[in-house]
Design a protein around this motif. Structure first.
Motif, short mmCIF file in Angstrom:
data_model
loop_
_atom_site.label_atom_id
_atom_site.label_comp_id
_atom_site.label_asym_id
_atom_site.label_seq_id
_atom_site.Cartn_x
_atom_site.Cartn_y
_atom_site.Cartn_z
N ARG A 264 9.21 54.00 20.13
CA ARG A 264 8.51 55.27 19.89
C ARG A 264 7.09 55.06 19.39
O ARG A 264 6.19 55.82 19.72
N LYS A 265 6.90 54.03 18.55
CA LYS A 265 5.60 53.82 17.91
C LYS A 265 4.65 52.95 18.74
O LYS A 265 3.52 52.71 18.34
N ALA A 266 5.11 52.45 19.87
CA ALA A 266 4.26 51.60 20.71
C ALA A 266 3.04 52.38 21.19
O ALA A 266 3.14 53.55 21.56
N LYS A 267 1.89 51.72 21.18
CA LYS A 267 0.66 52.36 21.65
C LYS A 267 0.73 52.53 23.17
O LYS A 267 1.35 51.74 23.87
N ALA A 268 0.04 53.55 23.65
CA ALA A 268 0.03 53.81 25.09
C ALA A 268 -0.55 52.61 25.85
O ALA A 268 -0.11 52.28 26.96
N SER A 269 -1.54 51.94 25.24
CA SER A 269 -2.16 50.79 25.90
C SER A 269 -1.23 49.59 25.99
O SER A 269 -1.47 48.66 26.77
N ASP A 270 -0.15 49.59 25.18
CA ASP A 270 0.80 48.47 25.21
C ASP A 270 1.99 48.73 26.12
O ASP A 270 2.83 47.85 26.32
N LEU A 271 2.10 49.94 26.65
CA LEU A 271 3.24 50.26 27.51
C LEU A 271 3.05 49.65 28.89
O LEU A 271 1.93 49.65 29.43
N PRO A 272 4.10 49.12 29.49
CA PRO A 272 3.97 48.51 30.82
C PRO A 272 3.69 49.57 31.87
O PRO A 272 4.17 50.70 31.78
N PRO A 273 2.87 49.23 32.86
CA PRO A 273 2.58 50.21 33.91
C PRO A 273 3.78 50.42 34.81
O PRO A 273 4.65 49.56 34.94
N LEU A 274 3.83 51.58 35.45
CA LEU A 274 4.87 51.86 36.43
C LEU A 274 4.38 51.38 37.80
O LEU A 274 3.22 51.56 38.16
N GLU A 275 5.28 50.79 38.56
CA GLU A 275 4.91 50.26 39.87
C GLU A 275 5.28 51.24 40.97
O GLU A 275 6.19 52.06 40.84
N HIS A 276 4.55 51.14 42.10
CA HIS A 276 4.82 51.99 43.26
C HIS A 276 6.18 51.66 43.86
O HIS A 276 6.53 50.50 44.05
N VAL A 277 6.94 52.70 44.13
CA VAL A 277 8.15 52.57 44.93
C VAL A 277 7.82 53.10 46.33
O VAL A 277 8.16 52.48 47.34
N PHE A 278 7.11 54.23 46.37
CA PHE A 278 6.67 54.82 47.62
C PHE A 278 5.15 55.02 47.58
O PHE A 278 4.49 54.65 46.61
N ALA A 279 4.59 55.61 48.62
CA ALA A 279 3.13 55.66 48.79
C ALA A 279 2.42 56.38 47.65
O ALA A 279 1.37 55.94 47.17
#
Length: 511
Positions: A264-279
């Motif tokens: 919950r307290k993790a910074k937004a900049s430390d969150l892993p990016p979401l990868e593309h599944v579709f276009a």
């Protein structure tokens, strides 16, 4: 015919007109036609009467049997047989009877097919889901949306041109294909982005992978490609789970318990990016259907002539494999004569990207930097450029339409606006109608570009019954409102075209 539960029977029959030049590798050209027929078959919607319009004088219709979907009845007609309103537009075009309302252009036509399919059978939730979040997939016109332009125009044309270049030398890969590969490498942004990224972080922690939470300054983000193999069974499964939960009409994965404190307290900049599944990100949308015949043909050419180039497109290859897992895609492809390639397993996990990919501009970076916005205030912009504006007196300042004696549906007050705005609109119409009525001759064609709700066009059609008036507007609801007002007036000299302006190719006398 059996009456099927949930299907509405009182739908207006519509005609769909498509160009046809030739076919190869299971695709009908131009690719716009292949895309449209694929969507029709996928939606399993048969209310449209489909007409192919050959670009050449003589065509052997027997050659089409292998590439036309067996569940769609198609007739071939000449360009001269097209309804007059269609002869003024670039195909594809959908026309409602009695031939005075049409929709032109790939994105507009495809969105309409989806909407009509859902209206016919509201139980087909997966069909309307193709329009994406807030039903906006490919809704923005190509002039303002680089993504729509890429899907609707530049990728189909680039693949068609790529096919024409017959050479044994290594080809020049179309920049549009490189743009798509680059887009698939970029982090996904969705409306519940933060929630999903925290779930992904939790998954990574549980699997013992992923960068540690930074204390103080944010650490640099780890490129997606570097972690994709390690996280195949953990972080990637979140995106896939979210994506395919929608396709199987299940709820998206949700956590019943509150997230741990460090998540919950993790910074937004430390969150892993979401990868593309579709276009477009996590969900299967209309954009995937538009791209499928195009990318299939591109990969066929690469596999046949330049197979060593395949490793440069690992993300496109992964997308191509994944899209085949979507329910009904394989059966639809088979009906349309598309035989999916079996790509090497190594290819889908390759980290070897095209050498020039880093130099390719992102789709969103293509906007004209010199564009300053809309036309207001026009006078100020002219003066800032050193252009002196010369004002002249109104040629007939006392002339005005007698709004009180005109039918109510002619007045802008019928167009869903406030009384103050309606008054200003009446004043504008006085000026425009004065100029046009003084120039128009019987038989003239008058076009109201970007007509909105048809305030100008409807007045002109009423005032000039011997002229043909055409309203062109990209927004469907505005044009539907205009047609309703026109029907109330019983106008027979007015056409409605939902399209971007470049899809109108007709001649006109006054615009």
């Amino acid at each position: 015919m059996k009456k099927m539960k949930g299907i509405k029977k009182s739908l207006t029959e519509e005609y769909l007109y498509l160009d046809f030049s030739h076919h190869t590798e299971g695709c009908i050209f131009p690719l716009h036609t292949s895309v449209t027929l694929f969507l029709l078959s996928y939606c399993d919607y048969k209310i449209f009467k489909v007409c192919l319009v050959p670009t050449k004088e003589s065509i052997d219709s027997s050659l089409l049997k292998d590439v036309l979907s067996q569940d769609i009845e198609i007739q071939i007609i000449s360009r001269q047989e097209l309804p007059p309103i269609v002869q003024n537009c670039c195909l594809p075009v959908v026309v409602e009877q009695p031939d005075n309302f049409c929709r032109a252009g790939l994105a507009v036509v495809l969105r309409h097919i989806i909407q009509k399919s859902y209206e016919a059978d509201p139980s087909k939730k997966e069909i309307v889901e193709l329009l994406g979040f807030k039903k906006t997939c490919l809704k923005a016109c190509a002039e303002v949306s680089q993504w729509t332009r890429l899907c609707e125009l530049t990728i189909p044309l680039a693949v068609e041109n790529f096919l024409r270049v017959s050479s044994d030398q290594p080809p020049t890969i179309p920049v549009e294909i490189l743009q798509l590969e680059k887009k698939l490498s970029e982090p996904v942004r969705v409306h519940n982005d933060d929630k999903l990224r925290r779930q992904k972080l939790k998954q990574q922690k549980a699997a013992g992978v992923g960068p540690p939470l930074a204390k103080g300054k944010a650490t640099s983000k780890v490129p997606i490609q570097e972690t994709s193999e390690v996280l195949d069974s953990s972080s990637k499964s979140l995106e896939l789970q979210v994506a395919f939960s929608k396709l199987t009409v299940q709820e998206e994965p949700a956590t019943t318990n509150r997230e741990p404190s460090h998540i919950r307290k993790a910074k937004a900049s430390d969150l892993p990016p979401l990868e593309h599944v579709f276009a477009e990100g996590l969900y299967f949308t209309l954009a995937d259907i538009v791209l499928l015949p195009c990318i299939h043909l591109f990969l066929v050419i690469i596999c046949k002539k330049f197979s060593e180039k395949l490793v440069e497109f690992p993300l496109l290859a992964s997308w191509y494999q994944r899209i085949q897992e979507v329910p009904r895609v394989k059966t639809t492809a088979a009906r349309c004569g598309i035989q999916f390639l079996h790509l090497p397993e190594l290819l889908t996990t390759s980290n070897e990207q095209h050498p020039n990919l880093s130099e390719v501009p992102s789709v969103e970076e293509q906007n004209d930097p010199l564009f300053l916005g809309g036309p207001r205030p026009t006078m100020t912009k002219l003066m800032e450029k050193g252009i002196e504006v010369m004002f002249s007196p109104h040629p007939c300042p006392t002339w005005t339409l007698d709004w009180d004696v005109l039918p109510a549906a002619v007045s802008p007050k019928e167009g869903k606006m406030s009384s103050d705005r309606a008054l200003r609109k009446q004043q504008q119409l006085n000026n425009l109608v004065y100029v046009v009525t003084n120039q128009a001759k019987p038989g003239d064609r008058i076009v109201d570009f970007c007509s909105g709700g048809g305030h100008v066009g409807i007045v002109l059609a009423h005032m000039l019954p011997l002229c043909q008036v055409t309203l062109i507007e990209n927004k469907e609801l505005s044009l539907i409102r205009a047609k309703k007002r026109s029907d109330e007036l019983g106008l027979s000299n007015i056409w409605f075209i939902q399209a971007n302006m470049e899809y109108f190719t007709g001649m006109f006398n006054i615009g």
